[in-house]
Design a protein around this motif. Structure first.
Motif, short mmCIF file in Angstrom:
data_model
loop_
_atom_site.label_atom_id
_atom_site.label_comp_id
_atom_site.label_asym_id
_atom_site.label_seq_id
_atom_site.Cartn_x
_atom_site.Cartn_y
_atom_site.Cartn_z
N UNK A 1 -8.18 0.67 3.96
CA UNK A 1 -7.24 -0.36 4.37
C UNK A 1 -7.63 -1.63 3.64
N UNK A 2 -6.66 -2.23 2.98
CA UNK A 2 -6.90 -3.44 2.19
C UNK A 2 -6.37 -4.66 2.94
N UNK A 3 -7.19 -5.70 2.97
CA UNK A 3 -6.87 -6.93 3.67
C UNK A 3 -7.02 -8.12 2.72
N UNK B 1 -17.54 -16.56 2.21
CA UNK B 1 -17.35 -15.61 3.30
C UNK B 1 -15.91 -15.64 3.76
N UNK B 2 -15.43 -14.54 4.36
CA UNK B 2 -14.06 -14.56 4.88
C UNK B 2 -13.94 -15.60 6.00
N UNK B 3 -12.78 -16.24 6.03
CA UNK B 3 -12.56 -17.33 6.99
C UNK B 3 -11.15 -17.21 7.53
N UNK B 4 -11.03 -17.05 8.84
CA UNK B 4 -9.72 -16.92 9.44
C UNK B 4 -9.53 -15.55 10.06
N UNK B 5 -8.42 -15.41 10.74
CA UNK B 5 -8.12 -14.15 11.42
C UNK B 5 -7.72 -13.07 10.41
N UNK B 6 -8.05 -11.84 10.75
CA UNK B 6 -7.64 -10.71 9.92
C UNK B 6 -6.24 -10.26 10.34
N UNK B 7 -5.42 -9.95 9.37
CA UNK B 7 -4.10 -9.39 9.65
C UNK B 7 -4.22 -7.86 9.73
N UNK B 8 -3.09 -7.17 9.68
CA UNK B 8 -3.10 -5.72 9.88
C UNK B 8 -3.59 -4.96 8.66
N UNK B 9 -3.50 -5.55 7.49
CA UNK B 9 -3.89 -4.86 6.28
C UNK B 9 -2.82 -3.90 5.81
N UNK B 10 -3.09 -3.27 4.68
CA UNK B 10 -2.17 -2.29 4.12
C UNK B 10 -2.98 -1.08 3.66
N UNK B 11 -2.53 0.11 4.03
CA UNK B 11 -3.27 1.34 3.75
C UNK B 11 -3.02 1.79 2.32
N UNK C 1 0.81 -1.21 0.00
CA UNK C 1 0.00 0.00 0.00
C UNK C 1 0.84 1.26 0.00
N UNK C 2 0.17 2.39 -0.11
CA UNK C 2 0.88 3.66 -0.10
C UNK C 2 -0.02 4.79 -0.55
#
Length: 117
Positions: A92-94, A102-112, A9-10
């Motif tokens: 923020x993109x994940x 559907x989403x499955x699992x833990x979310x990470x920090x993402x990228x802005x 990201x940026x």
């Protein structure tokens, strides 16, 4: 247990491009359906694009023709190529696994990603 980490990201001007990466560790990313999601400021998280383990891709209407999701099995990474970026793409993109659509699992920090002149 697979772990996914987003990067790339940026800040970019309207009309510009970015490539986001979703790198996997602990498992083979091609074994899973993977989705790119985004959460704009003050809004809920939404699906942007997805790729199945077989390589079938789907896109949200608002990115159709501008974004491309792809996978590099050798690098165990899923990419999101974003072109013709608009200010409304700011978010923020994940990435995450998908199960039954559907989403499955833990979310990470993402990228802005910030699109601004």
């Amino acid at each position: 247990q697979v772990q996914l980490v987003e990067s790339g990201g940026g800040l970019v001007q309207p009309g510009g491009s970015l490539r986001l990466s979703c790198a996997a560790s602990g498992s083979i990313i091609s074994s899973y359906a993977i989705g790119w999601y985004r959460q704009p400021p003050g809004k809920q998280r939404e699906l942007v694009a997805a790729i199945t383990s077989a390589g079938t891709t789907t896109y949200a209407d608002f990115v159709q023709g501008r974004f491309t999701i792809s996978r590099d099995n050798a690098k165990n990474t899923v990419y999101l190529e974003m072109n013709s970026l608009k200010p409304e793409d700011t978010a923020v993109y994940y990435c995450n696994r998908r199960l039954a659509g559907k989403p499955f699992g833990s979310w990470a920090r993402g990228t802005q990603v910030t699109v601004s002149s």
